[in-house]
Design an enzyme around this catalytic site. Sequence first.
Site, PDB file in Angstrom:
ATOM      1  N   ASP A 131      -6.462   9.055  -2.093  1.00  0.00           N
ATOM      2  CA  ASP A 131      -6.003   9.267  -0.723  1.00  0.00           C
ATOM      3  C   ASP A 131      -6.366  10.685  -0.259  1.00  0.00           C
ATOM      4  O   ASP A 131      -6.592  11.585  -1.071  1.00  0.00           O
ATOM      5  CB  ASP A 131      -4.488   9.064  -0.662  1.00  0.00           C
ATOM      6  CG  ASP A 131      -4.019   8.605   0.711  1.00  0.00           C
ATOM      7  OD1 ASP A 131      -4.756   8.779   1.694  1.00  0.00           O
ATOM      8  OD2 ASP A 131      -2.885   8.082   0.794  1.00  0.00           O
TER       9      ASP A 131
ATOM     10  N   GLU B  23     -10.619  13.620   2.568  1.00  0.00           N
ATOM     11  CA  GLU B  23     -11.486  14.309   3.541  1.00  0.00           C
ATOM     12  C   GLU B  23     -11.871  15.736   3.122  1.00  0.00           C
ATOM     13  O   GLU B  23     -13.026  16.101   3.412  1.00  0.00           O
ATOM     14  CB  GLU B  23     -10.800  14.349   4.923  1.00  0.00           C
ATOM     15  CG  GLU B  23     -10.499  13.020   5.532  1.00  0.00           C
ATOM     16  CD  GLU B  23      -9.204  12.412   5.023  1.00  0.00           C
ATOM     17  OE1 GLU B  23      -9.009  11.209   5.214  1.00  0.00           O
ATOM     18  OE2 GLU B  23      -8.395  13.149   4.426  1.00  0.00           O
TER      19      GLU B  23
ATOM     20  N   ASP C 171      -5.076   5.482   8.333  1.00  0.00           N
ATOM     21  CA  ASP C 171      -3.717   5.191   8.799  1.00  0.00           C
ATOM     22  C   ASP C 171      -3.764   4.828  10.282  1.00  0.00           C
ATOM     23  O   ASP C 171      -3.717   5.706  11.152  1.00  0.00           O
ATOM     24  CB  ASP C 171      -2.814   6.404   8.583  1.00  0.00           C
ATOM     25  CG  ASP C 171      -2.718   6.790   7.114  1.00  0.00           C
ATOM     26  OD1 ASP C 171      -3.079   5.961   6.262  1.00  0.00           O
ATOM     27  OD2 ASP C 171      -2.297   7.921   6.824  1.00  0.00           O
TER      28      ASP C 171
END
Length: 782
Positions: free
Chosen positions: A395, A398, A469
């Site tokens: 998760d 980035e 998300d």
Amino acid sequence: MTRSSKLAISRLILICSILAGSTGDMFAKDPVAVNRLPDGVLVRTGHDQIKIAVCAPTVLHVIGGVDAPKPSSAHSPWIDQSCGSSPFTLSWRHGYAVLGTEELRVTIDLDSGVLAFSDQEGDLLLEENGDWARSYTPRGDPQDHLYQVSERFSLQSNEALYGLGQHQTGALDYRGTSIVLSQLNSDVAIPFIISTRGYGLIWNTASRSLVENRFPTLLKLTASAAEGLDFYFLYGPEFDGIIHQYRNLTGHVPLFPKWAYGFFQSKDRYMTQDELEGIVSEYRREHIPLDAIVQDGRWWTKQGSEQFNSGFPSFASAVKQIHAAHTHIMISIWPDFEADTPIAQQMTERGYLLKGKSNDERSNYDATNPDARSLYWKLLPSKLFAQGVDAFWMDASEPEQQNGDGGILPDEKLYTGKGELYTNVYPFYHTYGVYRNWRDTTATKRVFILSRSSFLGQQRNAAAIWSGDVYSNFWALQRQIPAGLNFALSGMPYWTTDIGGYYAFPNGNTLDPRYEDLFVRWLEFGVFCPVFRTHGRRANGQNELWTYGPATPILVKYDRLRYRLLPYIYSLAWQVTNNDYTIMRPLVMDWRTNRRVWEIADEFMFGPALLVSPVIEAEATKRRVYLPDASAWFDFWSGQRLDGNQYIDVPAPLDKIPLFVRAGSILMLGPEIEYADQKPDNPIEIRVYRGANASFEFYEDEGDNYNYEHGAHATIPIRWDESSRMLVIGDRIGEFPGMPVKRSFRIVWVGPDHGVGSEVTSDADENVVYCGKALNIVAPRD
């Protein structure tokens, strides 16, 4: 002379040079100098120097700079195969130099240095715009020799653009838009663009970039920081060919374990190991197919620690129980850590942490540093792997910054160089570290990674992504389809979403009829994504398929359909690995020259056979569908035969996603099973959709090791010949340990109300036993 006149002359000269095949010295009076190099040409203009390297007949690498040709940065680890040399010619005609390969021609204007790329017939593919197509604006300290680099191209009116990663605009074709390439939750930066003209461009930089087409005739690409101009020009002309060239350069795709093509059950989040075990047990009691349960974050005592909180007193024993139920477990890990964890302390001591922002509560490690990647594996993933974890959910890759930004901050000092040169590269390095260390640890268990972000070359790290998300509403559902299709056209084959959306907005209760409507429609779409996974926050804390009240039978029906499709899906996965195939296919991939499909953002092919048209409106009972040009299409649910190249209104009650099969298709459907490696004796159903010739290659292997890389696999070629009405199940090619010696196939000639829907066809037309040698089955006349 007008620009259009010069272009016309350029095309004429190009055709003449191709026919004449002439070469010679450049014209001494021309202000642009072109010199032959061993691997290409060097172009000197009044304001820059350009090198065009010929990597292959369909691949060119262009670099440029003010004083000398330079790549965008010193390191480009996403490029897996360096540019070799390939035969080419160089000729001159009337103010132009022409570089030629077997497939491409590059015309160089000797007045301006402008480049024009054409195919071998002289048809223009792409041309630089104007006499100052390339610009280099100095930035920062002059000693750094960094520039804001821009390249400008002229686009044609009959052209559409795709790729660039994943974005939430809702658009499929990027014409008329501007796209910022900077990693962010739900917005993935992959600087690869693909055109219906039959070319692709790799904008070969990890810097934050801007792709602009607000003025319709101009495509401008700008890297915010670079040492030089750097791009690859790829030619197909078909999209599969372009993606093949892309993966030749950036890396090919490993095969996931077979179970990863089944169903992932996930939510935010399971609080205890008893809950995890109980959910798996309930799936098995209800006989609902399942292959993986997912443990979201906050299982730890502190973020970055490998220690489980009190809800998981013996995680290893829970994993054993889950495995005993023929289920796998994926667990969430993050790249940032609280300061008082062992991993943060060791990273700090060795100088491996990024500085981030001054008020950050957690710090990301420098994934560009190979020693930091090894330490990360040693202190976190490897400890979970040793307890039996089957997959990592990586998760916030980035990486996510504490202020909500994404990507590497421009002022970071990385192991590999300045942060502003490598803003977007983090997810590539982060997933590569886990992939490489996993592969070095064992060859008996295939890697599966789920990442929230991606970059060039990441497909070779066994990393799927999910779309981030996103909202739980139809507005978000509609946008996920073109987001996923453009991701596929960025060379990335594995993608999924949070089925039902992540945020419990506006009505995320599993027993709310409005939310049930959304969840059913999203799951119907999710069945036909390369990875099939639920996730999200729910107002009532539940997200399992049996918690959706009256919608549950529909959800279970589609889950079972996914499992019946596994022989088809796993065979397509082999094509991804072996032949650079793409499973989730926007219509433009197969009908590139049909302008009617260029902007269809809510339909796609799932493999060569299935046309999927998700329902993306609340309480809808029908939807309009475009059937592309084909000899015919079959309604999957009824067997009705329909003509291609037409729009139709299709009934779409809640339990039916509009689904069509192209005539000339072979669709392999397995028996009803509850997990991917379950091996009942039931035969495989082969549905033949007549109306055109068809072929399909059925693939099998052991399912969860890397022996397939060394030849341990088998394929069975299956062909349908329309003129002779003959189905040929060919000789098996290859073998592997545990391979079934015999296989039973049930042949179905699909027609109205025969061989339709998701259920097993009870009255097959032929039942055959296959022992590895060719069988010929003749169909009756209609």
